[in-house]
Motif scaffolding. Structure first.
Motif, PDB file in Angstrom:
ATOM      1  N   ARG A  35     -16.410 -25.172-109.119  1.00  0.00           N
ATOM      2  CA  ARG A  35     -16.095 -24.010-108.373  1.00  0.00           C
ATOM      3  C   ARG A  35     -15.157 -24.552-107.171  1.00  0.00           C
ATOM      4  NH1 ARG A  35     -19.625 -19.662-108.564  1.00  0.00           N
ATOM      5  NH2 ARG A  35     -17.947 -18.848-107.499  1.00  0.00           N
ATOM      6  N   CYS A  93     -13.956 -19.502-102.386  1.00  0.00           N
ATOM      7  CA  CYS A  93     -15.066 -19.556-103.399  1.00  0.00           C
ATOM      8  C   CYS A  93     -16.252 -18.345-102.943  1.00  0.00           C
ATOM      9  CB  CYS A  93     -15.816 -20.800-103.548  1.00  0.00           C
ATOM     10  SG  CYS A  93     -17.280 -20.893-104.564  1.00  0.00           S
ATOM     11  N   SER A 113     -11.978 -18.333-106.444  1.00  0.00           N
ATOM     12  CA  SER A 113     -13.266 -18.871-107.402  1.00  0.00           C
ATOM     13  C   SER A 113     -14.250 -17.856-107.150  1.00  0.00           C
ATOM     14  CB  SER A 113     -13.466 -20.351-106.938  1.00  0.00           C
ATOM     15  OG  SER A 113     -14.683 -20.946-107.641  1.00  0.00           O
TER      16      SER A 113
END
Length: 230
Positions: free
Chosen positions: A86, A14, A69
């Motif tokens: 997310r 992420c 992400s």
């Protein structure tokens, strides 16, 4: 500490556009290769016709599932406001978090950054208590270093102070901090004698090129415990 990559892990990477541009692609290859090698070695041990039942079972693909992400322009506050979407909705077993360069370039207050970054970690762990977390430090914003004018580096709200914050948050939350900046700095100090703004680990002063992707991935891989190569 070193996070252990296990068979069938779900790894969410992420972060910012650095993530959406695939900084972790070499890391994925390094990690997957350890599991693929074990699988292929098991398959090769017996010809298909004579392979016993147990050998078919050990040939199951156990490589991790990777989820990218990354969103361009994201700050820690952007991710903190949508941790479910997310991160946790993917049901990960491991989170690799790359965020902070936009906070540094936008001079986000360190107190705000600390609050938002910490909240990403605590929200993720509240949803998934066993989540393994790797916190990747900020790489750079400009490669003309150390003699060039890099306004985002050592200033009070810049990269170096925020990397200290990330490291402290990781230590306080049983996560792993990975310093990707030190190997980058060693590289550009030797190589960037012409004081170019980019072209060493980055293509545009912030997004890693292939050399930068390999450099970041190598640092993160070294922080992980993975199956031994066969």
């Amino acid at each position: 500490m070193a996070e252990t990559v296990a068979a069938n892990d779900v790894i969410v990477v992420c972060g910012t556009s650095i993530t959406s541009f695939g900084w972790f692609e070499p890391l994925k290859a390094m990690v997957d290769g350890r599991f693929a090698n074990k699988r292929n070695a098991a398959i090769a041990r017996f010809p298909a016709v004579t392979r016993p039942v147990w050998q078919w079972q050990t040939s199951t693909d156990t490589r991790p599932t990777w989820v990218s992400s990354g969103i361009s322009g994201n700050t820690a506050a952007d991710i903190e406001g949508n941790v479910a979407g997310r991160i946790t909705n993917y049901n990960p077993t491991m989170l690799i978090l790359e965020v902070g360069v936009n906070d540094a370039s936008q001079a986000i207050a360190n107190a705000t950054f600390t609050t938002k970054y910490t909240s990403i970690i605590t929200q993720s762990r509240a949803a998934i208590p066993t989540l393994k977390i790797v916190c990747v430090g900020i790489l750079c914003k400009g490669e003309d270093w150390p003699t060039g004018a890099n306004a985002y580096d050592t200033v009070a709200t810049g990269i170096d102070p925020k990397n200290v914050i990330i490291q402290d948050i990781a230590a306080a939350n049983t996560a792993t901090y990975v310093d990707v900046r030190t190997p980058w700095l060693a590289y550009v100090t030797d190589a960037n004698t012409a004081h170019a703004a980019s072209g060493f680990w980055t293509s545009d002063d912030v997004h890693p090129n292939q050399t930068g992707k390999i450099g970041m991935s190598t640092a993160v891989f070294a922080s992980l415990t993975v199956p031994a190569a066969l």
